[in-house]
Structure formats: C-alpha cells, structure tokens
Design a protein around this motif. Structure first.
Motif, PDB file in Angstrom:
ATOM      1  N   HIS A  28      16.560   8.285  -7.612  1.00  7.55           N
ATOM      2  CA  HIS A  28      16.242   7.685  -6.500  1.00  7.55           C
ATOM      3  C   HIS A  28      16.545   6.251  -6.671  1.00  7.55           C
ATOM      4  CE1 HIS A  28      14.617   4.360  -3.810  1.00  7.55           C
ATOM      5  NE2 HIS A  28      13.532   3.498  -4.280  1.00  7.55           N
ATOM      6  N   ALA A  29      16.034   6.195  -8.215  1.00  9.05           N
ATOM      7  CA  ALA A  29      15.994   4.324  -8.805  1.00  9.05           C
ATOM      8  C   ALA A  29      17.566   4.590  -9.366  1.00  9.05           C
ATOM      9  CB  ALA A  29      15.350   4.532 -10.257  1.00  9.05           C
TER      10      ALA A  29
ATOM     11  N   THR B 225      19.645  10.572  -1.406  1.00 13.06           N
ATOM     12  CA  THR B 225      18.551  10.937  -3.383  1.00 13.06           C
ATOM     13  C   THR B 225      17.638  12.060  -3.018  1.00 13.06           C
ATOM     14  OG1 THR B 225      17.367   9.356  -3.004  1.00 13.06           O
ATOM     15  CG2 THR B 225      18.992   9.655  -4.547  1.00 13.06           C
TER      16      THR B 225
ATOM     17  N   GLN C  50       8.183   7.193  -7.718  1.00 13.99           N
ATOM     18  CA  GLN C  50       9.068   5.725  -6.947  1.00 13.99           C
ATOM     19  C   GLN C  50       9.172   4.420  -7.481  1.00 13.99           C
ATOM     20  OE1 GLN C  50      10.565   5.197  -2.929  1.00 13.99           O
ATOM     21  NE2 GLN C  50      11.505   7.511  -3.111  1.00 13.99           N
TER      22      GLN C  50
ATOM     23  N   ASN D 132      11.087  -1.920  -1.966  1.00 18.64           N
ATOM     24  CA  ASN D 132      11.782  -0.384  -2.649  1.00 18.64           C
ATOM     25  C   ASN D 132      12.485   0.005  -1.713  1.00 18.64           C
ATOM     26  OD1 ASN D 132      12.323   1.511  -4.195  1.00 18.64           O
ATOM     27  ND2 ASN D 132      10.394   2.476  -3.564  1.00 18.64           N
TER      28      ASN D 132
ATOM     29  N   LYS E 155       8.809  15.298  -7.456  1.00 17.33           N
ATOM     30  CA  LYS E 155       8.066  14.695  -7.702  1.00 17.33           C
ATOM     31  C   LYS E 155       9.490  12.715  -8.301  1.00 17.33           C
ATOM     32  CE  LYS E 155       4.950  14.600  -4.659  1.00 17.33           C
ATOM     33  NZ  LYS E 155       5.124  14.291  -3.093  1.00 17.33           N
TER      34      LYS E 155
ATOM     35  N   ALA F  39      12.381  10.262  -8.410  1.00 19.08           N
ATOM     36  CA  ALA F  39      11.739   9.059  -8.496  1.00 19.08           C
ATOM     37  C   ALA F  39      12.987   8.430  -9.095  1.00 19.08           C
ATOM     38  CB  ALA F  39      10.619   8.576  -8.840  1.00 19.08           C
ATOM     39  N   ARG F  40      13.585   9.166 -10.660  1.00 22.22           N
ATOM     40  CA  ARG F  40      14.559   8.758 -10.872  1.00 22.22           C
ATOM     41  C   ARG F  40      15.607   8.701 -10.289  1.00 22.22           C
ATOM     42  NH1 ARG F  40      18.610  10.392 -13.856  1.00 22.22           N
ATOM     43  NH2 ARG F  40      18.725  12.862 -12.281  1.00 22.22           N
TER      44      ARG F  40
ATOM     45  N   LYS G 203      19.588   0.413  -1.464  1.00 22.43           N
ATOM     46  CA  LYS G 203      20.098   2.009  -2.480  1.00 22.43           C
ATOM     47  C   LYS G 203      21.591   2.870  -2.066  1.00 22.43           C
ATOM     48  CE  LYS G 203      18.368   6.555  -2.207  1.00 22.43           C
ATOM     49  NZ  LYS G 203      16.689   6.991  -1.867  1.00 22.43           N
TER      50      LYS G 203
ATOM     51  N   ARG H 125      14.211  14.393  -1.735  1.00 26.37           N
ATOM     52  CA  ARG H 125      13.383  13.770  -0.863  1.00 26.37           C
ATOM     53  C   ARG H 125      12.453  14.442  -2.202  1.00 26.37           C
ATOM     54  NH1 ARG H 125      11.815  13.920   4.854  1.00 26.37           N
ATOM     55  NH2 ARG H 125       9.735  12.575   4.376  1.00 26.37           N
ATOM     56  N   SER H 126      11.506  13.705  -2.345  1.00 22.83           N
ATOM     57  CA  SER H 126       9.877  14.050  -2.450  1.00 22.83           C
ATOM     58  C   SER H 126       9.232  14.748  -1.742  1.00 22.83           C
ATOM     59  CB  SER H 126       9.673  12.702  -3.891  1.00 22.83           C
ATOM     60  OG  SER H 126       8.646  12.005  -3.295  1.00 22.83           O
TER      61      SER H 126
ATOM     62  N   ASP I 110       6.499  -1.464  -0.662  1.00 20.63           N
ATOM     63  CA  ASP I 110       7.130  -0.150  -0.577  1.00 20.63           C
ATOM     64  C   ASP I 110       6.150   0.346   1.125  1.00 20.63           C
ATOM     65  OD1 ASP I 110       8.541   2.101   0.048  1.00 20.63           O
ATOM     66  OD2 ASP I 110       8.874   2.859  -1.573  1.00 20.63           O
TER      67      ASP I 110
END
Length: 168
Positions: A108-109, A90, A139, A49, A101, A105-106, A86, A92-93, A131
């Motif tokens: 990040h992906a 992006t 995530q 990840n 979060k 995550a969206r 990556k 941080r959550s 991860d």
C-alpha cells in the motif's frame, strides 16, 4: 466499533455507496480538531491515508477530508484531501494474518504518491494522517514511515474514525 451503530454507518459509507456519511464523518473530524486546539494547532498538513483512486464505490477517506475542508469555512485547518494518492490497487489485508497485513501495508505504502506542489510543504512538516478504521496500524505506520524517510516529514501522527477491538 464492531457492534456499534458507527460500524454499520462505516460499512454503508465504505462499501454501500452511502456518500452522505462523508458529511457526518467530516464534521466529526472538524469537531475533534476544534476540541484539541493545543495539539491540532501544531499540525502543518492533514492528509489522507489514500484509497486507490479507482476504488469502488469511491475513494472514501478522501471524501471525508474533502467534506471537512468544505465545512471549514474559516480555512482554519490545513486539510489536503488529495495530497496523497494511491496509484494502483494493492492486496486487501482484511482477514489476513499479521504477516499478510504487514505485506499488504508495505505494498500500500509503495503505491502512495504525493500531489505536485505539495513536496515543498512536506520537508520538516508535522503531518496528521487520517484514515477511517484502524485494525493493526500497519498501514498508517508504513505510510508514515514513507512520509518521513522519502519526503522529509518531521513527525506523523494518525487519527482514525474508529478502531477494531484489539484481538491478540
């Protein structure tokens, strides 16, 4: 995980620049794979990840997988430490609420790409997405869904070094 020696080791590795922990964590991953051959033997690809490639102090998840791949002298496991990349920072959550979060995550992906040459291996594959720490799973879920929906991966399982205690 919060109060264990592993928590401090992960903090030192992830934020403190203690790169030598990658060797220990890489061996932990290999040990887990060796201890679960009936399950792990069905995996076609082991991918990170991914961290942002310009992450400071360094992209830590990729270092763990690279250390595991280097220690796998018989090339028994299909580890691709740089199979996913990556391409941008992006948000941080950490510290956010569940909606924050999910949004992080969206994003990040959305910033995750595959390395050239790997696309053909993804179609119909069973992927182990690795991860370091699992907090909510958002995530891993977002990246796993992208692997399935965009690149045709059949199944995605996640494996992490540690998880935060569940706090509803």
């Amino acid at each position: 995980m919060h109060t264990s020696p592993l928590a401090e080791a992960l903090r030192e590795f992830k934020y403190g620049g203690k790169r030598t922990w990658r060797l220990v964590f890489g061996r932990l991953l290999l040990g887990w794979l060796e201890d679960h051959p009936r399950w792990a033997g069905r995996i076609d690809l082991i991918l990170p990840n991914p961290s942002y490639r310009a992450r400071t102090p360094y992209p830590h998840v990729e270092l763990v997988l690279a250390a595991a791949a280097a220690a796998d002298d018989q090339r028994r496991w299909p580890i691709h430490s740089s199979g996913l990349v990556k391409v941008q920072r992006t948000p941080r959550s950490a510290g956010g609420n569940s909606a924050d979060k999910r949004e992080a995550a969206r994003r990040h992906a959305a910033a995750v790409r595959i390395r050239r040459g790997l696309r053909d291996e993804l179609a119909g594959a069973r992927v182990l997405l690795f991860d370091d720490v699992l907090t909510t799973g958002a995530q891993l879920d977002a990246v796993g869904r992208k692997l399935q929906q965009r690149w045709g991966v059949e199944r995605v399982d996640g494996l992490v070094l540690a998880r935060h205690p569940w706090q509803p």
